[in-house]
Motif scaffolding. Structure first.
Motif, mmCIF file in Angstrom:
data_model
loop_
_atom_site.group_PDB
_atom_site.id
_atom_site.type_symbol
_atom_site.label_atom_id
_atom_site.label_comp_id
_atom_site.label_asym_id
_atom_site.label_seq_id
_atom_site.Cartn_x
_atom_site.Cartn_y
_atom_site.Cartn_z
ATOM 1 N N MET A 83 -59.296 13.623 -8.553
ATOM 2 C CA MET A 83 -58.222 13.740 -9.534
ATOM 3 C C MET A 83 -57.590 12.373 -9.765
ATOM 4 O O MET A 83 -57.371 11.604 -8.832
ATOM 5 C CB MET A 83 -57.183 14.746 -9.058
ATOM 6 C CG MET A 83 -57.762 16.129 -8.807
ATOM 7 S SD MET A 83 -56.520 17.352 -8.343
ATOM 8 C CE MET A 83 -55.571 17.466 -9.850
ATOM 9 N N THR A 84 -57.285 12.072 -11.010
ATOM 10 C CA THR A 84 -56.825 10.731 -11.361
ATOM 11 C C THR A 84 -55.398 10.458 -10.914
ATOM 12 O O THR A 84 -55.024 9.305 -10.698
ATOM 13 C CB THR A 84 -56.930 10.527 -12.884
ATOM 14 O OG1 THR A 84 -56.186 11.562 -13.552
ATOM 15 C CG2 THR A 84 -58.379 10.598 -13.334
ATOM 16 N N LYS A 85 -54.577 11.500 -10.743
ATOM 17 C CA LYS A 85 -53.190 11.323 -10.337
ATOM 18 C C LYS A 85 -52.961 11.883 -8.935
ATOM 19 O O LYS A 85 -53.547 12.889 -8.557
ATOM 20 C CB LYS A 85 -52.251 12.029 -11.330
ATOM 21 C CG LYS A 85 -52.263 11.439 -12.728
ATOM 22 C CD LYS A 85 -51.264 12.147 -13.627
ATOM 23 C CE LYS A 85 -51.240 11.536 -15.023
ATOM 24 N NZ LYS A 85 -50.270 12.218 -15.914
ATOM 25 N N GLN A 86 -52.091 11.222 -8.179
ATOM 26 C CA GLN A 86 -51.725 11.719 -6.862
ATOM 27 C C GLN A 86 -50.740 12.875 -7.027
ATOM 28 O O GLN A 86 -49.840 12.826 -7.861
ATOM 29 C CB GLN A 86 -51.091 10.610 -6.025
ATOM 30 C CG GLN A 86 -52.050 9.492 -5.667
ATOM 31 C CD GLN A 86 -51.496 8.577 -4.602
ATOM 32 O OE1 GLN A 86 -50.358 8.699 -4.186
ATOM 33 N NE2 GLN A 86 -52.326 7.644 -4.155
ATOM 34 N N ILE A 87 -50.942 13.909 -6.211
ATOM 35 C CA ILE A 87 -50.117 15.111 -6.323
ATOM 36 C C ILE A 87 -49.712 15.605 -4.937
ATOM 37 O O ILE A 87 -50.232 15.145 -3.916
ATOM 38 C CB ILE A 87 -50.869 16.241 -7.065
ATOM 39 C CG1 ILE A 87 -52.149 16.621 -6.294
ATOM 40 C CG2 ILE A 87 -51.199 15.846 -8.488
ATOM 41 C CD1 ILE A 87 -52.827 17.869 -6.849
ATOM 42 N N LEU A 88 -48.789 16.553 -4.906
ATOM 43 C CA LEU A 88 -48.398 17.254 -3.688
ATOM 44 C C LEU A 88 -48.966 18.656 -3.766
ATOM 45 O O LEU A 88 -48.616 19.427 -4.673
ATOM 46 C CB LEU A 88 -46.874 17.299 -3.559
ATOM 47 C CG LEU A 88 -46.314 18.082 -2.361
ATOM 48 C CD1 LEU A 88 -46.701 17.406 -1.049
ATOM 49 C CD2 LEU A 88 -44.796 18.216 -2.470
#
Length: 272
Positions: A149-154
């Motif tokens: 995934m291109t964005k870091q998430i929680l």
């Protein structure tokens, strides 16, 4: 596409593991070192100058040149989209010197490139492959490639069951394959350190398993984790285990560094 003066041989880094899993338990210890060496494989791809490792799975070798290549570098597509505005770039092998318009590296004659004739835009193989390397990986826990995934998430990780913040890999074809990168790159084999505490000392390497079905737990008389002493409530979570000694640990327990007595596992051959 890519051409080489000598024949290339396709290698499968997982073949040793598959053979290892099919062999009898009597041969297991003898093959552990071979399997670990296979998973620790590192080589440099001559085309993109990036590392080839176990998670890429397939690579080509040239016995005469002693060169190695990612499979996807050798099998690069003739066209590439989404780099130069709305135009299509075509694979070419340039005879003269040229510059990559992304990394600004100067390239020698005969180095391959992707070219847009409308914009006179050139992209080297290294820049194209970097997109492939950072976005997709093969993983033995899943039948389909996992996409970064291109964005870091929680989010909650489907491997360990815990909430993580950061980079996740997911399967675009399956709804329940959402793995945090720390879990995705865990080694297949871990060794308990003999220098910690005799209670946790163990002579066999532990193997990473990608589930612990209820039927298997029942056949083992529902064992508890040897670190936290709790049961394995979710059969879909990954564990580390030794079948010979019925030694099992939760994924987080095996890799935790929160408590000194829990820092018990390391890759075979190294101690911390």
């Amino acid at each position: 596409m890519f051409e080489h003066e000598h024949p290339l041989t396709l290698k499968d880094l997982w073949s040793k593991q598959q053979q290892h899993e099919e062999e009898s338990e009597e041969d297991e210890e003898e093959n552990d070192d071979d399997l670990i060496a296979k998973q620790d494989f590192r080589s440099l791809c001559i085309l993109c100058e990036e590392e080839i490792n176990w998670f890429h799975r397939y690579y080509y070798t040239c016995c005469q040149c002693d060169y190695s290549f990612h499979q996807f570098c050798v099998e690069l597509p003739e066209r590439w989209e989404d780099i130069c505005h709305a135009h299509t770039l075509y694979f070419l092998q340039q005879r003269g010197e040229w510059w990559c318009d992304i990394c600004y590296r100067k390239h020698k004659p005969h180095h391959s490139r992707y070219h847009c004739s409308q914009c006179d835009f050139n992209v080297d193989v290294n820049c194209v492959v970097k997109e492939m390397l950072k976005n997709t990986m093969h993983h033995p826990s899943h039948i389909h490639p996992l996409v970064c995934m291109t964005k870091q998430i929680l989010s909650k990780c489907d491997a360990c069951g815990e909430e993580h913040k950061g980079t996740f890999y997911r399967c675009t074809m399956c709804p329940h394959s959402f793995i945090h990168k720390d879990c995705a790159f865990l080694p297949k084999k871990l060794q308990i350190q003999h220098t910690t505490n005799n209670f946790y000392s163990h002579i066999h390497p532990l193997t990473l398993e990608y589930s612990f079905p209820d039927a298997d737990q029942s056949s083992k008389n529902f064992p508890r984790c040897r670190v936290c002493l709790q049961y394995f409530y979710n059969e879909n979570l990954w564990i580390y285990k030794c079948e010979k000694c019925r030694y099992y640990t939760h994924l987080n327990c095996a890799t935790s560094r929160n408590e000194s007595f829990m820092s018990i596992l390391t890759s075979p051959g190294t101690y911390t």
